[in-house]
Write an enzyme that holds these catalytic residues in place. Structure first.
Site, PDB file in Angstrom:
ATOM      1  N   LYS A  23      31.809 -11.819   5.249  1.00 56.58           N
ATOM      2  CA  LYS A  23      31.655 -13.168   4.682  1.00 56.58           C
ATOM      3  C   LYS A  23      30.309 -13.300   3.972  1.00 56.58           C
ATOM      4  O   LYS A  23      30.237 -13.764   2.841  1.00 56.58           O
ATOM      5  CB  LYS A  23      31.756 -14.206   5.812  1.00 56.58           C
ATOM      6  CG  LYS A  23      31.289 -15.597   5.401  1.00 56.58           C
ATOM      7  CD  LYS A  23      31.368 -16.600   6.534  1.00 56.58           C
ATOM      8  CE  LYS A  23      30.175 -16.657   7.454  1.00 56.58           C
ATOM      9  NZ  LYS A  23      28.997 -17.382   6.961  1.00 56.58           N
ATOM     10  N   ASN A  24      29.225 -12.887   4.650  1.00 56.88           N
ATOM     11  CA  ASN A  24      27.890 -13.151   4.107  1.00 56.88           C
ATOM     12  C   ASN A  24      27.506 -12.214   2.962  1.00 56.88           C
ATOM     13  O   ASN A  24      26.471 -12.395   2.333  1.00 56.88           O
ATOM     14  CB  ASN A  24      26.845 -13.098   5.224  1.00 56.88           C
ATOM     15  CG  ASN A  24      26.962 -14.299   6.148  1.00 56.88           C
ATOM     16  OD1 ASN A  24      27.685 -15.253   5.830  1.00 56.88           O
ATOM     17  ND2 ASN A  24      26.277 -14.267   7.272  1.00 56.88           N
ATOM     18  N   CYS A 125      22.059 -28.513   9.426  1.00 56.79           N
ATOM     19  CA  CYS A 125      23.378 -28.224   9.991  1.00 56.79           C
ATOM     20  C   CYS A 125      23.212 -28.028  11.488  1.00 56.79           C
ATOM     21  O   CYS A 125      22.115 -28.218  12.025  1.00 56.79           O
ATOM     22  CB  CYS A 125      23.992 -26.995   9.336  1.00 56.79           C
ATOM     23  SG  CYS A 125      23.181 -25.482   9.809  1.00 56.79           S
ATOM     24  N   ARG A 130      16.984 -26.150   8.227  1.00 60.25           N
ATOM     25  CA  ARG A 130      17.276 -25.258   7.119  1.00 60.25           C
ATOM     26  C   ARG A 130      16.811 -25.763   5.738  1.00 60.25           C
ATOM     27  O   ARG A 130      17.635 -26.057   4.861  1.00 60.25           O
ATOM     28  CB  ARG A 130      18.764 -24.913   7.117  1.00 60.25           C
ATOM     29  CG  ARG A 130      19.196 -24.337   8.457  1.00 60.25           C
ATOM     30  CD  ARG A 130      20.621 -23.893   8.484  1.00 60.25           C
ATOM     31  NE  ARG A 130      20.826 -22.621   7.823  1.00 60.25           N
ATOM     32  CZ  ARG A 130      22.014 -22.034   7.699  1.00 60.25           C
ATOM     33  NH1 ARG A 130      23.080 -22.605   8.187  1.00 60.25           N
ATOM     34  NH2 ARG A 130      22.134 -20.874   7.096  1.00 60.25           N
ATOM     35  N   ASP A 318      22.642 -13.984  14.143  1.00 67.07           N
ATOM     36  CA  ASP A 318      24.098 -14.216  14.097  1.00 67.07           C
ATOM     37  C   ASP A 318      24.846 -13.500  15.224  1.00 67.07           C
ATOM     38  O   ASP A 318      26.061 -13.665  15.367  1.00 67.07           O
ATOM     39  CB  ASP A 318      24.663 -13.768  12.734  1.00 67.07           C
ATOM     40  CG  ASP A 318      24.193 -14.659  11.595  1.00 67.07           C
ATOM     41  OD1 ASP A 318      23.657 -15.748  11.875  1.00 67.07           O
ATOM     42  OD2 ASP A 318      24.351 -14.254  10.432  1.00 67.07           O
ATOM     43  N   ARG A 411      36.046 -20.368   9.575  1.00 63.53           N
ATOM     44  CA  ARG A 411      35.095 -20.186   8.475  1.00 63.53           C
ATOM     45  C   ARG A 411      34.652 -18.732   8.380  1.00 63.53           C
ATOM     46  O   ARG A 411      34.239 -18.286   7.316  1.00 63.53           O
ATOM     47  CB  ARG A 411      33.848 -21.045   8.703  1.00 63.53           C
ATOM     48  CG  ARG A 411      34.107 -22.514   8.648  1.00 63.53           C
ATOM     49  CD  ARG A 411      32.826 -23.262   8.799  1.00 63.53           C
ATOM     50  NE  ARG A 411      31.876 -22.865   7.752  1.00 63.53           N
ATOM     51  CZ  ARG A 411      30.662 -23.367   7.612  1.00 63.53           C
ATOM     52  NH1 ARG A 411      30.235 -24.284   8.440  1.00 63.53           N
ATOM     53  NH2 ARG A 411      29.873 -22.950   6.647  1.00 63.53           N
TER      54      ARG A 411
HETATM   55  C1  EPZ Z   1      21.794 -16.452   5.998  1.00 64.03           C
HETATM   56  O1  EPZ Z   1      21.499 -17.834   5.933  1.00 64.03           O
HETATM   57  C2  EPZ Z   1      23.170 -16.322   6.613  1.00 64.03           C
HETATM   58  N1  EPZ Z   1      24.141 -17.023   5.789  1.00 64.03           N
HETATM   59  C3  EPZ Z   1      23.162 -16.892   8.035  1.00 64.03           C
HETATM   60  O2  EPZ Z   1      24.437 -16.660   8.614  1.00 64.03           O
HETATM   61  C4  EPZ Z   1      22.111 -16.147   8.853  1.00 64.03           C
HETATM   62  O3  EPZ Z   1      22.031 -16.723  10.136  1.00 64.03           O
HETATM   63  C5  EPZ Z   1      20.744 -16.231   8.167  1.00 64.03           C
HETATM   64  O4  EPZ Z   1      20.847 -15.745   6.801  1.00 64.03           O
HETATM   65  C6  EPZ Z   1      19.665 -15.435   8.864  1.00 64.03           C
HETATM   66  O5  EPZ Z   1      20.038 -14.088   8.959  1.00 64.03           O
HETATM   67  C7  EPZ Z   1      24.687 -16.410   4.752  1.00 64.03           C
HETATM   68  O6  EPZ Z   1      24.393 -15.267   4.446  1.00 64.03           O
HETATM   69  C8  EPZ Z   1      25.718 -17.148   3.998  1.00 64.03           C
HETATM   70  P1  EPZ Z   1      17.561 -17.741   5.616  1.00 64.03           P
HETATM   71  P2  EPZ Z   1      20.284 -18.367   5.070  1.00 64.03           P
HETATM   72  O7  EPZ Z   1      17.254 -18.414   4.320  1.00 64.03           O
HETATM   73  O8  EPZ Z   1      20.193 -17.568   3.820  1.00 64.03           O
HETATM   74  C9  EPZ Z   1      14.027 -20.709   6.926  1.00 64.03           C
HETATM   75  C10 EPZ Z   1      26.360 -17.169   9.913  1.00 64.03           C
HETATM   76  O9  EPZ Z   1      26.573 -17.458  11.123  1.00 64.03           O
HETATM   77  N2  EPZ Z   1      13.950 -21.094   5.502  1.00 64.03           N
HETATM   78  O10 EPZ Z   1      17.301 -16.292   5.747  1.00 64.03           O
HETATM   79  O11 EPZ Z   1      20.430 -19.832   4.934  1.00 64.03           O
HETATM   80  C11 EPZ Z   1      15.358 -21.163   7.550  1.00 64.03           C
HETATM   81  O12 EPZ Z   1      15.324 -22.521   7.939  1.00 64.03           O
HETATM   82  C12 EPZ Z   1      25.166 -17.749   9.163  1.00 64.03           C
HETATM   83  O13 EPZ Z   1      27.110 -16.455   9.226  1.00 64.03           O
HETATM   84  C13 EPZ Z   1      12.955 -21.958   5.099  1.00 64.03           C
HETATM   85  O14 EPZ Z   1      12.132 -22.444   5.889  1.00 64.03           O
HETATM   86  O15 EPZ Z   1      19.076 -18.041   6.021  1.00 64.03           O
HETATM   87  C14 EPZ Z   1      15.472 -20.192   8.701  1.00 64.03           C
HETATM   88  O16 EPZ Z   1      14.684 -20.653   9.763  1.00 64.03           O
HETATM   89  C15 EPZ Z   1      24.524 -18.924   9.758  1.00 64.03           C
HETATM   90  N3  EPZ Z   1      12.887 -22.307   3.763  1.00 64.03           N
HETATM   91  C16 EPZ Z   1      14.867 -18.900   8.144  1.00 64.03           C
HETATM   92  O17 EPZ Z   1      14.050 -19.310   7.026  1.00 64.03           O
HETATM   93  C17 EPZ Z   1      13.765 -21.803   2.842  1.00 64.03           C
HETATM   94  O18 EPZ Z   1      13.649 -22.134   1.650  1.00 64.03           O
HETATM   95  C18 EPZ Z   1      15.887 -17.865   7.641  1.00 64.03           C
HETATM   96  O19 EPZ Z   1      16.809 -18.510   6.777  1.00 64.03           O
HETATM   97  C19 EPZ Z   1      14.765 -20.908   3.283  1.00 64.03           C
HETATM   98  C20 EPZ Z   1      14.838 -20.562   4.612  1.00 64.03           C
END
Ligand code: EPZ
Length: 435
Positions: A23-24, A125, A130, A318, A411
Site C-alpha cells: 500500500k505505502n 488522525c 501529523r 507500523d 484500507r
Molecule cells: C508514512 O506516513 C506512512 N504512510 C505511515 O504508514 C508510516 O507510519 C509513516 O510513514 C512512518 O513510517 C504512507 O506511506 C502512506 P512521516 P507519513 O512524514 O509520510 C512528523 C500505515 O499504517 N512530521 O514519515 O505521513 C510526523 O508527525 C501508515 O500504513 C512532521 O512533524 O509519515 C511523524 O511524527 C500510518 N512534519 C514523523 O514526522 C512533517 O511535515 C514521521 O512522519 C511531516 C512529518
C-alpha cells in the site's frame, strides 16, 4: 451499515501466503503518474480502500484511469494504467484528503505540472497530529509562495518554474521525501535532500520515477539528488511487496505456534531489523530464496524484549501494535518506546480487554506478558495496524472474538480473511447490525 469480523477460536496458522503489493509504495507511485506525459502502467497494485480513494482523487484532477478489475486474480494485484496528459484541475479537496492523508503528496506533482496547486491540509488522525511543515518549508526553498486559507494550502511557483534547491529536513519524513522528490523531477536544476527518509518504499518510488526518465540518485540513503528533466515519459512498473503485511503474518505464525511460508517480498532487504528482533524472541526463520521465507517458533521458550520504533532501518512504527500483541503472551516484562507518533497506543485498551496486561507511561508501553493471556471479547478497531493486532489476538483466544469497525483493515490488508482462512483460521466478515 459497518462491517465486523467474527473469529472462532484458537487457530494455528499453517500454510503459504503470497504477500500483496505494498500500500505505502503503491500510493506514491500512483501519484507519480501526475508527472508523466504519457501512460504509466502499474502492476501488483493491491485491492484496497486507500487505493480506491486515491484513484477517486486522481480522476477528479483529470487523470484517465484504466483498471484491470479482475477480482478472481486474488493475490496477484491489479494492473492499472494512468494517463495524466490532459489534467483538468489542481485542487485536492478536503472531502478526499481528510479521508487519506497520503493524498497530500499530490502537492509536489501538481506544482511541477501547473506551477500552482490547492491542496487541503490533511488534519490530524487517530495516531497523532501529523503536521506537514517539513513539506511546506522545502517547497518554499524551491521557490514556492505558500499561504494557508480556509484549511487549504494555496501554493504557486514564483517564476512559473520550480527551482532545484539544497534542502535539509529537520527530521526524516517519508511523505515529505516523496513529495519533494517528485516535484524535483521536473524542476530546473538539481535538488539535494539531506536527512531524507530511507524507507524501501522511497527506493520503489525512485525506481518508478527513473523508469519514466527521471534522474534520481541516492534513494534509500540519507542524501538524495534529483536532476530535473523536461518531461517524464510512459513506463511500466511493478510495485514492491508489502513488508508491513508480511511482518504481520510472521508475527501471527509465532503467536499461533503455526508454520507459514511467505513469498512476494525481498524480506532481508526490507525487514532486516524485524527479522533480527523476531529471531531474538525465539522465531525460527528459514530463508528459502530472496523472496521466500518459512517462519515458525524455535524450540526454546519465547523471550521478552525491549523495542524502540525508529525511522528505517530501525524498528517500524507500523509493526508496533502487532509485536505488542505477541509480547503480551510471552512470560516476562517487555517495553515498547513509540518515537514516531505521539498517540499510537490506541490498541492498548482493546488488547487489555482481551486479557493483555499493558500500561502506558508517556510514549512507553510496559507489557507484563503471560502465556495464553488472550480471552475472547468484543473489541473495536481504531486504526489500520491496531486492527490487525486485534485479529492476531483473536486467533489466540478461546471462543468467539468480534471486532467492530473493520473498515480500517480494508484500507490496508488485501484479502486478509481469505488469506488467513486459507491457513486454517475461521474468520467471517459480516455486517454489524449495531453500527
Ligand atoms: C508514512 O506516513 C506512512 N504512510 C505511515 O504508514 C508510516 O507510519 C509513516 O510513514 C512512518 O513510517 C504512507 O506511506 C502512506 P512521516 P507519513 O512524514 O509520510 C512528523 C500505515 O499504517 N512530521 O514519515 O505521513 C510526523 O508527525 C501508515 O500504513 C512532521 O512533524 O509519515 C511523524 O511524527 C500510518 N512534519 C514523523 O514526522 C512533517 O511535515 C514521521 O512522519 C511531516 C512529518
Amino acid at each position: 451499515m459497518l462491517k465486523k469480523i467474527v473469529l472462532s477460536g484458537k487457530t494455528k496458522l499453517n500454510g503459504e501466503i503470497k504477500i500483496s503489493g505494498a500500500k505505502n509504495a503503491a500510493l506514491p507511485i500512483i501519484v507519480s503518474s501526475l508527472l508523466c506525459n504519457g501512460t504509466l502502467k502499474l502492476s501488483n497494485i493491491p485491492h484496497l480502500l486507500d487505493i480506491t480513494t486515491l484513484i477517486y482523487l486522481l480522476t477528479h484532477l483529470g487523470v484517465k484511469v484504466r483498471v484491470d478489475g479482475d477480482l478472481s486474480n486474488k493475490g496477484n494485484g491489479k494492473v492499472m494504467e494512468l494517463n495524466a496528459e490532459s489534467l483538468t484541475g489542481y485542487n485536492a479537496p478536503y472531502s478526499i484528503v481528510s479521508q487519506m492523508r497520503a493524498s497530500f503528496i499530490v502537492l509536489g506533482p501538481l506544482l511541477a505540472r501547473f506551477g500552482k496547486a490547492e491542496v487541503s491540509l490533511p488534519g490530524g488522525c487517530a495516531i497523532g497530529s501529523r503536521p506537514v511543515d517539513i513539506h511546506l518549508t522545502a517547497f518554499e526553498q524551491m521557490g514556492v509562495d505558500i499561504t494557508i486559507e480556509e484549511g487549504y494550502v494555496k501554493a504557486s511557483v514564483k517564476d512559473g518554474k520550480l527551482k532545484g534547491a539544497n534542502i535539509e529536513f529537520r527530521q526524516p519524513s517519508v511523505g515529505a521525501t516523496q513529495n519533494i522528490m517528485m516535484a524535483a523531477c521536473l524542476a530546473e536544476g538539481i535538488t539535494r535532500i539531506s536527512n531524507a527518509a530511507m524507507e524501501p518504499e522511497i527506493i520503489d518510488l525512485a525506481n518508478c520515477l527513473n523508469a519514466m526518465g527521471a534522474k534520481v540518485k541516492g534513494a534509500g540513503t540519507l542524501d538524495i539528488e534529483i536532476e530535473g528533466v523536461k518531461e517524464l515519459h510512459s513506463a511500466e512498473y511493478s510495485v514492491m511487496g508489502d513488508r508491513i503485511e508480511a511482518a504481520s503474518y510472521m508475527i501471527g505464525a509465532i503467536m499461533t505456534d503455526g508454520d507459514l511460508t511467505l513469498s512476494g517480498l525481498d524480506f532481508y532487504n526490507t525487514l532486516e531489523c524485524v527479522i533480527e528482533k523476531l529471531k531474538y524472541i525465539g522465531a525460527d526463520i528459514e530463508k528459502i530464496s530472496d523472496n521466500k521465507i518459512r517462519i515458525k517458533r524455535g524450540n526454546g521458550k519465547l523471550k521478552p524484549i525491549d523495542i524502540i520504533t525508529e525511522p528505517y532501518p530501525g524498528y517500524p512504527t507500523d509493526i508496533q501494535a502487532q509485536i505488542m500483541t505477541l509480547l503480551s503472551m510471552i512470560d516476562g516484562d517487555s517495553t515498547i518506546d513509540e518515537t514516531i507518533f505521539e498517540n499510537r497506543f490506541m490498541h492498548v485498551p482493546e488488547l487489555n480487554r482481551m486479557g493483555a496486561n499493558i500500561s502506558i507511561m508517556g510514549n512507553k508501553a510496559v507489557i507484563e506478558g503471560k502465556e495464553n493471556c488472550f480471552k475472547n471479547a468484543q473489541v473495536m478497531a481504531t486504526d489500520l495496524r491496531a486492527s490487525v493486532s486485534l485479529v492476531l489476538a483473536g486467533l489466540c483466544a478461546e471462543n468467539k472474538t468480534e471486532i467492530g469497525r473493520i473498515y480500517h483493515l480494508e484500507r490496508g490488508y488485501e484479502f486478509l480473511a481469505n488469506k488467513l482462512n486459507g491457513c486454517g483460521a475461521n474468520i467471517e466478515v459480516m455486517y454489524d447490525k449495531n453500527q
